[in-house]
Design a protein around this motif. Structure first.
Motif, mmCIF file in Angstrom:
data_model
loop_
_atom_site.group_PDB
_atom_site.id
_atom_site.type_symbol
_atom_site.label_atom_id
_atom_site.label_comp_id
_atom_site.label_asym_id
_atom_site.label_seq_id
_atom_site.Cartn_x
_atom_site.Cartn_y
_atom_site.Cartn_z
ATOM 1 N N MET A 14 0.846 -1.168 0.000
ATOM 2 C CA MET A 14 0.000 0.000 0.000
ATOM 3 C C MET A 14 0.898 1.240 0.000
ATOM 4 O O MET A 14 1.918 1.274 0.668
ATOM 5 C CB MET A 14 -0.904 -0.034 1.235
ATOM 6 C CG MET A 14 -1.911 1.101 1.255
ATOM 7 S SD MET A 14 -3.122 0.947 2.568
ATOM 8 C CE MET A 14 -4.066 -0.427 1.981
ATOM 9 N N GLY A 15 0.483 2.265 -0.723
ATOM 10 C CA GLY A 15 1.277 3.478 -0.820
ATOM 11 C C GLY A 15 1.109 4.377 0.385
ATOM 12 O O GLY A 15 0.385 4.063 1.342
ATOM 13 N N LYS A 16 1.786 5.491 0.332
ATOM 14 C CA LYS A 16 1.742 6.432 1.456
ATOM 15 C C LYS A 16 0.334 6.962 1.705
ATOM 16 O O LYS A 16 -0.070 7.127 2.849
ATOM 17 C CB LYS A 16 2.686 7.605 1.188
ATOM 18 C CG LYS A 16 4.141 7.247 1.306
ATOM 19 C CD LYS A 16 5.005 8.467 1.137
ATOM 20 C CE LYS A 16 6.476 8.090 1.227
ATOM 21 N NZ LYS A 16 7.339 9.253 1.100
ATOM 22 N N LEU A 17 -0.411 7.236 0.628
ATOM 23 C CA LEU A 17 -1.767 7.753 0.789
ATOM 24 C C LEU A 17 -2.654 6.730 1.497
ATOM 25 O O LEU A 17 -3.429 7.085 2.386
ATOM 26 C CB LEU A 17 -2.360 8.135 -0.566
ATOM 27 C CG LEU A 17 -3.726 8.796 -0.533
ATOM 28 C CD1 LEU A 17 -3.689 10.060 0.318
ATOM 29 C CD2 LEU A 17 -4.184 9.123 -1.939
ATOM 30 N N GLY A 18 -2.524 5.478 1.118
ATOM 31 C CA GLY A 18 -3.296 4.420 1.772
ATOM 32 C C GLY A 18 -2.939 4.276 3.235
ATOM 33 O O GLY A 18 -3.818 4.073 4.080
ATOM 34 N N ASP A 19 -1.660 4.388 3.554
ATOM 35 C CA ASP A 19 -1.222 4.315 4.946
ATOM 36 C C ASP A 19 -1.798 5.475 5.760
ATOM 37 O O ASP A 19 -2.253 5.281 6.890
ATOM 38 C CB ASP A 19 0.307 4.338 5.041
ATOM 39 C CG ASP A 19 0.952 3.076 4.474
ATOM 40 O OD1 ASP A 19 0.245 2.045 4.366
ATOM 41 O OD2 ASP A 19 2.147 3.136 4.144
ATOM 42 N N MET A 20 -1.767 6.659 5.168
ATOM 43 C CA MET A 20 -2.311 7.835 5.859
ATOM 44 C C MET A 20 -3.813 7.675 6.081
ATOM 45 O O MET A 20 -4.329 8.034 7.144
ATOM 46 C CB MET A 20 -2.024 9.107 5.057
ATOM 47 C CG MET A 20 -0.567 9.512 5.081
ATOM 48 S SD MET A 20 -0.138 10.885 3.977
ATOM 49 C CE MET A 20 -1.416 12.067 4.285
#
Length: 65
Positions: A1-7
């Motif tokens: 998962m990318g940074k946006l998904g993590d956020m």
């Protein structure tokens, strides 16, 4: 998962842990949109805000992707 998904996942967990504070943020965002659009989309912002609130209250919401 990318940074946006993590956020996004962190934001969901925070909202579930602090629903009263999350409610204030949702209400503020809804009010801002209504003010800027002259309440033109009031019914739609109400529906969206209710959907967001259900996503972090009582275990509701959409399934994780």
């Amino acid at each position: 998962m990318g940074k946006l998904g993590d956020m996004m996942n962190k934001a969901k967990q925070m909202a579930k842990g602090h629903p009263d504070q999350a409610d204030k943020g949702v209400s503020g965002a809804e009010r801002m949109v209504d003010d800027r659009t002259g309440n033109k989309y009031d019914a739609k912002t109400d529906k969206a805000a209710d959907t967001v609130r259900r996503s972090y209250r009582e275990g509701g919401g959409t399934p994780e992707r």
